[in-house]
Motif scaffolding. Structure first.
Motif, mmCIF file in Angstrom:
data_model
loop_
_atom_site.group_PDB
_atom_site.id
_atom_site.type_symbol
_atom_site.label_atom_id
_atom_site.label_comp_id
_atom_site.label_asym_id
_atom_site.label_seq_id
_atom_site.Cartn_x
_atom_site.Cartn_y
_atom_site.Cartn_z
ATOM 1 N N THR A 1 0.835 -1.198 0.000
ATOM 2 C CA THR A 1 0.000 0.000 0.000
ATOM 3 C C THR A 1 0.875 1.255 0.000
ATOM 4 O OG1 THR A 1 -1.817 -1.107 1.153
ATOM 5 C CG2 THR A 1 -1.724 1.308 1.322
ATOM 6 N N TYR A 2 1.919 1.224 0.849
ATOM 7 C CA TYR A 2 2.844 2.367 0.869
ATOM 8 C C TYR A 2 3.464 2.582 -0.507
ATOM 9 C CZ TYR A 2 6.614 5.489 1.972
ATOM 10 O OH TYR A 2 7.445 6.571 1.956
ATOM 11 N N GLN A 3 3.922 1.500 -1.132
ATOM 12 C CA GLN A 3 4.563 1.617 -2.444
ATOM 13 C C GLN A 3 3.591 2.161 -3.486
ATOM 14 O OE1 GLN A 3 8.053 1.281 -1.478
ATOM 15 N NE2 GLN A 3 7.890 0.901 -3.667
ATOM 16 N N SER A 4 2.331 1.782 -3.382
ATOM 17 C CA SER A 4 1.350 2.218 -4.376
ATOM 18 C C SER A 4 1.100 3.727 -4.261
ATOM 19 C CB SER A 4 0.042 1.448 -4.214
ATOM 20 O OG SER A 4 -0.670 1.891 -3.067
ATOM 21 N N ILE A 5 1.421 4.306 -3.113
ATOM 22 C CA ILE A 5 1.314 5.753 -2.948
ATOM 23 C C ILE A 5 2.621 6.433 -3.354
ATOM 24 C CG2 ILE A 5 0.956 7.618 -1.267
ATOM 25 C CD1 ILE A 5 -0.674 5.576 0.398
ATOM 26 N N GLN A 6 3.743 5.827 -2.909
ATOM 27 C CA GLN A 6 5.040 6.469 -3.148
ATOM 28 C C GLN A 6 5.438 6.474 -4.626
ATOM 29 O OE1 GLN A 6 8.881 4.466 -2.159
ATOM 30 N NE2 GLN A 6 9.205 6.158 -0.788
ATOM 31 N N ALA B 1 4.067 9.157 -6.751
ATOM 32 C CA ALA B 1 4.415 10.474 -6.216
ATOM 33 C C ALA B 1 5.851 10.858 -6.573
ATOM 34 C CB ALA B 1 4.223 10.492 -4.695
ATOM 35 N N LEU B 2 6.749 9.884 -6.593
ATOM 36 C CA LEU B 2 8.150 10.169 -6.900
ATOM 37 C C LEU B 2 8.440 10.167 -8.403
ATOM 38 C CD1 LEU B 2 10.174 8.175 -4.182
ATOM 39 C CD2 LEU B 2 9.818 10.655 -4.330
ATOM 40 N N ALA B 3 7.640 9.434 -9.173
ATOM 41 C CA ALA B 3 7.921 9.281 -10.597
ATOM 42 C C ALA B 3 8.062 10.625 -11.331
ATOM 43 C CB ALA B 3 6.848 8.412 -11.256
ATOM 44 N N PRO B 4 7.190 11.611 -11.069
ATOM 45 C CA PRO B 4 7.290 12.872 -11.812
ATOM 46 C C PRO B 4 8.610 13.608 -11.623
ATOM 47 C CG PRO B 4 5.167 12.715 -10.710
ATOM 48 C CD PRO B 4 6.008 11.589 -10.187
ATOM 49 N N ILE B 5 9.319 13.364 -10.517
ATOM 50 C CA ILE B 5 10.617 14.018 -10.349
ATOM 51 C C ILE B 5 11.767 13.056 -10.655
ATOM 52 C CG2 ILE B 5 9.725 15.702 -8.688
ATOM 53 C CD1 ILE B 5 10.934 14.080 -6.443
ATOM 54 N N GLY B 6 11.449 11.938 -11.304
ATOM 55 C CA GLY B 6 12.502 11.052 -11.799
ATOM 56 C C GLY B 6 13.139 10.178 -10.743
ATOM 57 N N GLU C 1 4.489 14.121 2.282
ATOM 58 C CA GLU C 1 3.086 13.993 1.860
ATOM 59 C C GLU C 1 2.689 12.538 1.696
ATOM 60 O OE1 GLU C 1 2.572 16.287 -1.683
ATOM 61 O OE2 GLU C 1 3.265 18.142 -0.737
ATOM 62 N N VAL C 2 3.604 11.736 1.141
ATOM 63 C CA VAL C 2 3.322 10.306 0.952
ATOM 64 C C VAL C 2 3.087 9.640 2.306
ATOM 65 C CG1 VAL C 2 4.343 8.092 0.259
ATOM 66 C CG2 VAL C 2 4.533 10.084 -1.243
ATOM 67 N N GLU C 3 3.944 9.957 3.274
ATOM 68 C CA GLU C 3 3.804 9.333 4.593
ATOM 69 C C GLU C 3 2.507 9.764 5.262
ATOM 70 O OE1 GLU C 3 7.331 9.766 6.955
ATOM 71 O OE2 GLU C 3 8.541 8.553 5.578
ATOM 72 N N GLN C 4 2.156 11.037 5.122
ATOM 73 C CA GLN C 4 0.890 11.503 5.692
ATOM 74 C C GLN C 4 -0.299 10.792 5.064
ATOM 75 O OE1 GLN C 4 0.995 15.853 5.325
ATOM 76 N NE2 GLN C 4 1.117 15.964 7.562
ATOM 77 N N ASP C 5 -0.223 10.631 3.736
ATOM 78 C CA ASP C 5 -1.297 9.958 3.019
ATOM 79 C C ASP C 5 -1.433 8.518 3.509
ATOM 80 O OD1 ASP C 5 -3.188 9.114 1.231
ATOM 81 O OD2 ASP C 5 -2.038 9.558 -0.571
ATOM 82 N N PHE C 6 -0.285 7.847 3.621
ATOM 83 C CA PHE C 6 -0.294 6.447 4.061
ATOM 84 C C PHE C 6 -0.861 6.296 5.473
ATOM 85 C CE2 PHE C 6 2.019 3.083 6.394
ATOM 86 C CZ PHE C 6 1.548 1.970 5.714
ATOM 87 N N LEU C 7 -0.494 7.239 6.358
ATOM 88 C CA LEU C 7 -0.905 7.140 7.762
ATOM 89 C C LEU C 7 -2.304 7.718 8.016
ATOM 90 C CD1 LEU C 7 2.443 8.151 9.526
ATOM 91 C CD2 LEU C 7 1.431 5.861 9.410
ATOM 92 N N ALA C 8 -2.934 8.232 6.974
ATOM 93 C CA ALA C 8 -4.204 8.930 7.145
ATOM 94 C C ALA C 8 -5.290 8.122 7.870
ATOM 95 C CB ALA C 8 -4.729 9.417 5.786
ATOM 96 N N PRO C 9 -5.316 6.762 7.694
ATOM 97 C CA PRO C 9 -6.350 6.010 8.430
ATOM 98 C C PRO C 9 -6.179 6.035 9.942
ATOM 99 C CG PRO C 9 -5.506 4.702 6.586
ATOM 100 C CD PRO C 9 -4.611 5.899 6.730
#
Lengths: 162, 162
Positions: A36-41, A44-49, A129-137
């Motif tokens: 799940t973490y990877q599916s968010i990260q 999110a990182l791809a656009p900056i290479g 932001e990714v970590e916040q999104d992941f921990l949001a639940p």
DNA sequence: TATTGTTATACTCTATAACTATA
DNA sequence: TATAGTTATAGAGTATAACAATA
């Protein structure tokens, strides 16, 4: 986990609820929490290479200063032959550079460039932001608890080699 | 994760402490928590001829009764072509059997055998020991907290597809 | 002889496409 | 035409072995 990254196009799809006997098994839960973490990260990182491993190299180089590839691979727990390809990518994109050590011409010192440092500042914001999104639940209190507990479980025993 | 499994001979070796900037990143912590778990589970299940995925198939078949391979792969979140090999192994070792459905001769119903059910009872004990070992760095109260929190993070959002 | 970086190679895990038999 | 199972194939990811340059 590897082989462990879901394809990008699957990042937002979900499946049926997990079968009850699996939803209570720690191995299953840990694997899916990581996925799940990877599916968010990943997106999110791809656009900056970047991806998680390239970011890890930049973080270690910046934190520990110019480092031999071999030292980097030991610090990150990846094979030195794997590190070759990671540094290749970061060098070709201009985020790090290889410099021969005048004293010992066998190895390279890997340096982060100005461009690399700028990217790292941007990536640090993305990761937060990714970590916040992941921990949001979780509630803020639960988020702090989880960080504490997963840190103990991941690091206290010593890491298995990659 | 899986490539994500460390080789068995590396299960007990450890590396230097993680670099500070990585030890605070959730992605790194989740990956290494899972790898640590695997390094305990892998050698514990190997003597009874199982690994995490084979055990998952047995758990689902026992919990949900005779199931089509395709249904099993959906429930576990793995591809149906991957399920072929998993059921092959469990069938060759006599832990499950494939039975043609008289009504619809396209698919097989996968049944757990008496031998498979006996193995599953043994495996359940092994897994409880593995989980206790993994959680040993935490107090009993922290162990309960971690189970609750990782369950929310892994399942509440819906799982990404494998 | 040992070490650093590299290449070639192989192995694991998993996904996609195409085939078969049934419906 | 659609579905269940299977096979062949390909793609990540990563490890092992061997090599060149240097110590």
């Amino acid at each position: 986990m590897p082989r462990s990254q879901a394809p990008a196009h699957a990042a937002s799809r979900t499946t049926a609820p997990a079968p009850a006997p699996l939803a209570e098994r720690l191995g299953f839960l840990l694997k899916h929490a990581y996925q799940t973490y990877q599916s968010i990260q990943l997106p999110a990182l791809a656009p900056i290479g970047l991806d998680g491993r390239l970011l890890a190299v930049l973080l270690v180089v910046q934190a520990e200063g110019p480092s031999l590839q071999q030292r980097l691979s030991e610090r990150m727990g990846v094979d030195r032959t794997t590190m070759v390809a990671l540094v290749d990518i970061l060098e070709q994109t201009g985020f790090v550079e290889r410099r021969r050590d005048a004293g010992d011409r066998r190895g390279y010192q890997i340096n982060i460039t100005g461009k690399g440092a700028a990217l790292l500042r941007k990536a640090t914001n993305v990761i937060h932001e990714v970590e916040q999104d992941f921990l949001a639940p979780l509630s803020p209190r639960e988020q702090r608890q989880f960080r504490t507990l997963v840190t103990k479980l991941a690091l206290e025993r010593g890491r298995p080699r990659a």
